[in-house]
Design an enzyme around this catalytic site. Structure first.
Site, PDB file in Angstrom:
ATOM      1  N   HIS A  34      50.608  40.460  35.471  1.00 37.03           N
ATOM      2  CA  HIS A  34      51.953  39.878  35.314  1.00 37.03           C
ATOM      3  C   HIS A  34      51.785  38.524  34.632  1.00 37.03           C
ATOM      4  O   HIS A  34      50.665  38.105  34.307  1.00 37.03           O
ATOM      5  CB  HIS A  34      52.647  39.767  36.673  1.00 37.03           C
ATOM      6  CG  HIS A  34      51.804  39.101  37.720  1.00 37.03           C
ATOM      7  ND1 HIS A  34      51.490  37.767  37.692  1.00 37.03           N
ATOM      8  CD2 HIS A  34      51.165  39.613  38.797  1.00 37.03           C
ATOM      9  CE1 HIS A  34      50.733  37.472  38.722  1.00 37.03           C
ATOM     10  NE2 HIS A  34      50.497  38.583  39.406  1.00 37.03           N
ATOM     11  N   GLY A  36      51.726  35.627  35.619  1.00 39.91           N
ATOM     12  CA  GLY A  36      50.769  34.702  36.234  1.00 39.91           C
ATOM     13  C   GLY A  36      49.379  34.880  35.618  1.00 39.91           C
ATOM     14  O   GLY A  36      48.701  33.907  35.259  1.00 39.91           O
ATOM     15  N   HIS A  37      48.959  36.141  35.443  1.00 45.44           N
ATOM     16  CA  HIS A  37      47.653  36.407  34.833  1.00 45.44           C
ATOM     17  C   HIS A  37      47.658  35.958  33.359  1.00 45.44           C
ATOM     18  O   HIS A  37      46.699  35.351  32.882  1.00 45.44           O
ATOM     19  CB  HIS A  37      47.320  37.902  34.861  1.00 45.44           C
ATOM     20  CG  HIS A  37      47.144  38.459  36.241  1.00 45.44           C
ATOM     21  ND1 HIS A  37      48.063  39.292  36.830  1.00 45.44           N
ATOM     22  CD2 HIS A  37      46.140  38.310  37.144  1.00 45.44           C
ATOM     23  CE1 HIS A  37      47.642  39.645  38.034  1.00 45.44           C
ATOM     24  NE2 HIS A  37      46.478  39.064  38.254  1.00 45.44           N
ATOM     25  N   GLY A 150      44.059  31.393  39.892  1.00 46.74           N
ATOM     26  CA  GLY A 150      45.382  30.846  40.193  1.00 46.74           C
ATOM     27  C   GLY A 150      45.398  30.128  41.532  1.00 46.74           C
ATOM     28  O   GLY A 150      44.719  30.535  42.481  1.00 46.74           O
ATOM     29  N   ASP A 153      46.408  31.962  45.234  1.00 47.64           N
ATOM     30  CA  ASP A 153      45.481  32.389  46.290  1.00 47.64           C
ATOM     31  C   ASP A 153      44.620  31.182  46.657  1.00 47.64           C
ATOM     32  O   ASP A 153      43.452  31.095  46.270  1.00 47.64           O
ATOM     33  CB  ASP A 153      44.632  33.562  45.801  1.00 47.64           C
ATOM     34  CG  ASP A 153      45.493  34.782  45.561  1.00 47.64           C
ATOM     35  OD1 ASP A 153      46.125  35.255  46.509  1.00 47.64           O
ATOM     36  OD2 ASP A 153      45.571  35.243  44.403  1.00 47.64           O
ATOM     37  N   GLN A 156      41.382  31.783  48.445  1.00 43.14           N
ATOM     38  CA  GLN A 156      40.422  32.490  47.590  1.00 43.14           C
ATOM     39  C   GLN A 156      39.704  31.522  46.639  1.00 43.14           C
ATOM     40  O   GLN A 156      38.482  31.515  46.550  1.00 43.14           O
ATOM     41  CB  GLN A 156      41.140  33.572  46.784  1.00 43.14           C
ATOM     42  CG  GLN A 156      40.269  34.195  45.693  1.00 43.14           C
ATOM     43  CD  GLN A 156      40.885  35.437  45.090  1.00 43.14           C
ATOM     44  OE1 GLN A 156      40.731  36.519  45.631  1.00 43.14           O
ATOM     45  NE2 GLN A 156      41.552  35.309  43.962  1.00 43.14           N
ATOM     46  N   SER A 189      51.306  40.810  42.085  1.00 45.70           N
ATOM     47  CA  SER A 189      51.397  42.262  41.876  1.00 45.70           C
ATOM     48  C   SER A 189      52.122  42.915  43.049  1.00 45.70           C
ATOM     49  O   SER A 189      52.680  43.997  42.916  1.00 45.70           O
ATOM     50  CB  SER A 189      50.014  42.900  41.768  1.00 45.70           C
ATOM     51  OG  SER A 189      49.120  42.018  41.201  1.00 45.70           O
ATOM     52  N   ARG A 190      52.093  42.261  44.224  1.00 45.58           N
ATOM     53  CA  ARG A 190      52.743  42.856  45.401  1.00 45.58           C
ATOM     54  C   ARG A 190      54.266  42.825  45.307  1.00 45.58           C
ATOM     55  O   ARG A 190      54.934  43.573  46.008  1.00 45.58           O
ATOM     56  CB  ARG A 190      52.377  42.071  46.658  1.00 45.58           C
ATOM     57  CG  ARG A 190      50.933  42.188  47.015  1.00 45.58           C
ATOM     58  CD  ARG A 190      50.672  41.408  48.275  1.00 45.58           C
ATOM     59  NE  ARG A 190      49.255  41.221  48.447  1.00 45.58           N
ATOM     60  CZ  ARG A 190      48.712  40.496  49.396  1.00 45.58           C
ATOM     61  NH1 ARG A 190      49.464  39.876  50.268  1.00 45.58           N
ATOM     62  NH2 ARG A 190      47.407  40.381  49.473  1.00 45.58           N
TER      63      ARG A 190
END
Ligand code: PAF
Length: 288
Positions: A34, A36-37, A150, A153, A156, A189-190
């Site tokens: 999306h 964001g990526h 990003g 997360d 992460q 993606s969710r």
């Protein structure tokens, strides 16, 4: 855009570019791409000679096979999007390319010093060990000069930053701000799994985080956390946590004095979709 499927070929190709003194920006993904990526691709393109992305749904970071099965697999649409975004190379490995002989052989021995024990950790046992494992393996195959991740997360990238430091990996981590929909919902993606009703209400996370940012200098941390949980508790939504933490250690804090990076992190169930989001409430500089 060049597609590479084989790990040895990817390593040879990237090594040649590095020998020619090219800077290489790398954006690992699991697909389901999306905006964001694509914004990570754009930032890499602005700063590097070559931009590489990968699409690999890493089984070792799923503690639930149902989630692994449900994960969107949209390779052709993703490749089209990457190409349009100007990505130079996409690495599309199979599981055997990433873990020849089995994933157990690629376990990374690294003390995460409790960074994986909080927030998303208890909900997803083994998840962050799996992320560390795959990112380490991907960086062995694509030894990029810059790695783009990003801020969405937060936990992460904090764990990957720790890994890069501890293992002295020669790649600079660049953390990119969260890309949001018009109503403030962080892109993920969710989001495509949300029902129409839940999607309409999902900007509540952003609104509550923004409220916390307004409150941070004149309310106590515990008061903000309690109120935020109350506000997030709307019909159909179930907050899992709202924590204000030290952005370096992820430890919860009870006051802001002397903490240079204060971040509010939240996870909320919208039906059966777990949404996560965060906001830097006090930030000294760029995240690095
Ligand atoms: O954020 C993701 O998409 C994944 O966790 C990552 C970093 C690509 C590792 O599989």
């Amino acid at each position: 855009m060049r597609r590479i499927y084989n790990a040895q070929k990817a390593l040879a190709y990237i090594s040649d570019l590095k020998s020619a003194s090219k800077t290489i920006g790398f954006i690992p993904t699991m697909g389901g791409l999306h905006q964001g990526h694509y914004s990570l691709i754009e930032q890499s393109k602005n700063a590097n000679d070559v931009t590489v992305s990968s699409i690999f749904v890493n089984p070792t970071q799923f503690n639930n096979t149902e989630d692994l099965d449900k994960y969107p697999r949209t390779i052709e649409a993703d490749c089209k999007g990457l190409e349009e975004a100007g990505c130079d190379i996409v690495f599309l490995p199979t599981i055997d390319e990433i873990y020849p002989g089995g994933a157990a052989q690629f376990e990374v021995s690294l003390d995460l010093q409790g960074l994986d024990a909080k927030m998303e950790g208890p909900h997803r046992p083994g998840h962050f060990a799996g992320v560390v494992q795959v990112v380490k393996r991907l960086l062995d195959i694509v030894p990029a000069t810059h790695l783009y991740m990003g801020q969405k997360d937060y936990q992460q990238f904090t764990i990957i930053r720790h890994m890069i430091r501890e293992l002295a990996i020669k790649t600079k981590l660049v953390v990119c701000t969260i890309i949001r929909e018009n109503d403030g919902l962080a892109m993920s993606s969710r989001n495509r799994r949300l029902t129409k009703e839940h999607r309409d209400d999902a900007s509540i996370l952003f609104r509550v985080l923004s409220q916390a940012k307004e409150w941070i200098n004149h309310k106590s941390i515990s008061e903000i956390e309690t109120k935020a949980l109350e506000y997030l508790n709307i019909p159909g939504f179930k907050p899992a946590y709202f924590e204000i933490v030290n952005g370096h250690t992820l430890e919860t804090i009870d006051h802001i004095n002397g903490v240079s990076e204060v971040v509010a992190c939240t996870a909320v169930w919208a039906g059966d979709v777990r949404l996560i989001d965060n906001m830097r409430l006090i930030a000294s500089d760029n995240i690095h």
